[in-house]
Design an enzyme around this catalytic site. Sequence first.
Site, mmCIF file in Angstrom:
data_model
loop_
_atom_site.group_PDB
_atom_site.id
_atom_site.type_symbol
_atom_site.label_atom_id
_atom_site.label_comp_id
_atom_site.label_asym_id
_atom_site.label_seq_id
_atom_site.Cartn_x
_atom_site.Cartn_y
_atom_site.Cartn_z
ATOM 1 C CD GLU A 88 -34.805 -112.832 -71.540
ATOM 2 O OE1 GLU A 88 -34.938 -111.756 -70.931
ATOM 3 O OE2 GLU A 88 -34.233 -112.930 -72.638
ATOM 4 C CD GLU B 274 -36.425 -113.005 -76.241
ATOM 5 O OE1 GLU B 274 -35.665 -112.057 -75.952
ATOM 6 O OE2 GLU B 274 -37.446 -113.285 -75.586
HETATM 7 C C1 FCB Z 1 -35.256 -109.967 -73.671
HETATM 8 C C2 FCB Z 1 -36.745 -110.069 -73.491
HETATM 9 C C3 FCB Z 1 -37.557 -109.507 -74.624
HETATM 10 C C4 FCB Z 1 -36.921 -108.272 -75.217
HETATM 11 C C5 FCB Z 1 -35.468 -108.510 -75.522
HETATM 12 C C6 FCB Z 1 -34.757 -107.351 -76.170
HETATM 13 O O1 FCB Z 1 -34.639 -109.863 -72.436
HETATM 14 O O2 FCB Z 1 -37.135 -111.406 -73.326
HETATM 15 O O3 FCB Z 1 -38.849 -109.294 -74.158
HETATM 16 O O4 FCB Z 1 -37.125 -107.197 -74.400
HETATM 17 O O5 FCB Z 1 -34.785 -108.860 -74.358
#
Ligand code: FCB
Length: 444
Positions: free
Chosen positions: A167, A354
Amino acid sequence: MTLTRKDFPEGFTFGAATAAYQVEGHKFGGAGPTHWDTFSATPGNVVRAEDGALACDQYHRYGDDFDLLKAGNFDAYRFSTSWARVLPEGRGQVNQEGLDYYDRLTDALLERGLKPYQTLYHWEMPSALADLGGWTNPDIHNWFGDYVEIIDAKIGDRMEAIATINEPWCVAFLSHFLGAHAPGLRDIRATARAMHHVLKAHGEAMTRLRAKGRDNLGIVLNFDYCEAATEDPKDQKAAATADAIFNRWFIEAITKGTYPAEAMEGFAPHMPKGWKDDLKSHIHQPLDWLGVNYYTRHIHAHDETASAWPNGRDVQGHRATTQMGWEIYPEGLHHFLTRMSESYVGDLPLYVTENGMAWDDRVVNGAVNDPERAAFIQSHLAAMKRAIEDGANLQGFFYWSLLDNYEWAEGYEKRFGIVHVDFETLQRTPKASYHMLKDILAQD
Ligand code: FCB
């Protein structure tokens, strides 16, 4: 209709994700301090000033956690290796205990038939490098490259896939412009530099790992659906600017070697020297796969009261939100998966690295009932399935997160796990959503 493994292509990978500082317990095993230790120790930055010193103590409990993954019928685990654990000062002296830890962790995954997906940087900037400006320092890509070679020499040959950076938008914009994450800056020059240097570091890592023959390399980008509040051209521009900063900056630099004009409108005067050359020499180079992190959408409007670029503000969406206050908007996941394949990466393998939601989960009579999370997962699986039908080469999905853990500025308050963690006793309790996943991932 409940979707199961059978609704996805043969060989589709199902996993769960975590990150080093959020789960390991950074006080163990000789890890050096990171900018999160000091950001959290400064009042007002993190809920109750909590830090990752103990977290979920995965440092000692990884075997039990991987047993849960295996029993849950998962195929893979996405984790990160901490730069400050490997090199406590960021450079120089290696912490052998740290390398040995990641070696054991890798073996423990492989012994259970779980595929290791490594992320090289998930936000633990070593304090000694933060002192030198961290992501704003023009040498950061070299320091990162050195760390990457050291950890790769220990475990790289056993990784199913390796991501350079998690990210970059959070690393750069959230942390240097909005000030919400470490190092907590609110400075446009620092932001422009971090936005660029984080990509240069990605490129440096790619080049160094390619030289070692690695062919399983990618990056994990996060995307946020940006919608304009109205048809008014000013609101449209606010949404387009947010989209350029959040969703286009990183992927366009990597796949096309350019930065979007709407973002350069603000950043151009603050870019580091030689940025155009860096795009060619470091940043614009092929990936083997792309990781997509997706959580929510925001609705953008022009802010008449704002005194400076980007002159936008968020307006609340209309749907149900999670414990984070994030709107549940699965259509956005379909949007980004198809947009990535149509506009940027073509047939390149995509992974949802994610996706998940936080909820105020409680243990009642030894169980955690979280139907909201089960519904969230199902609606996002449906969005992924539609994206595959519409041509996206999606090859896997990692739920965020395996465990309730240290949610950065939110401390331990926001629970994303499919496994509940009692932060007093560190006891793990699989939630109902874990049991749902276990059922739908069963092989026959
Ligand atoms: C993302 C992150 C992860 C976690 C999620 C909820 O931005 O990569 O570490 O905090 O959000």
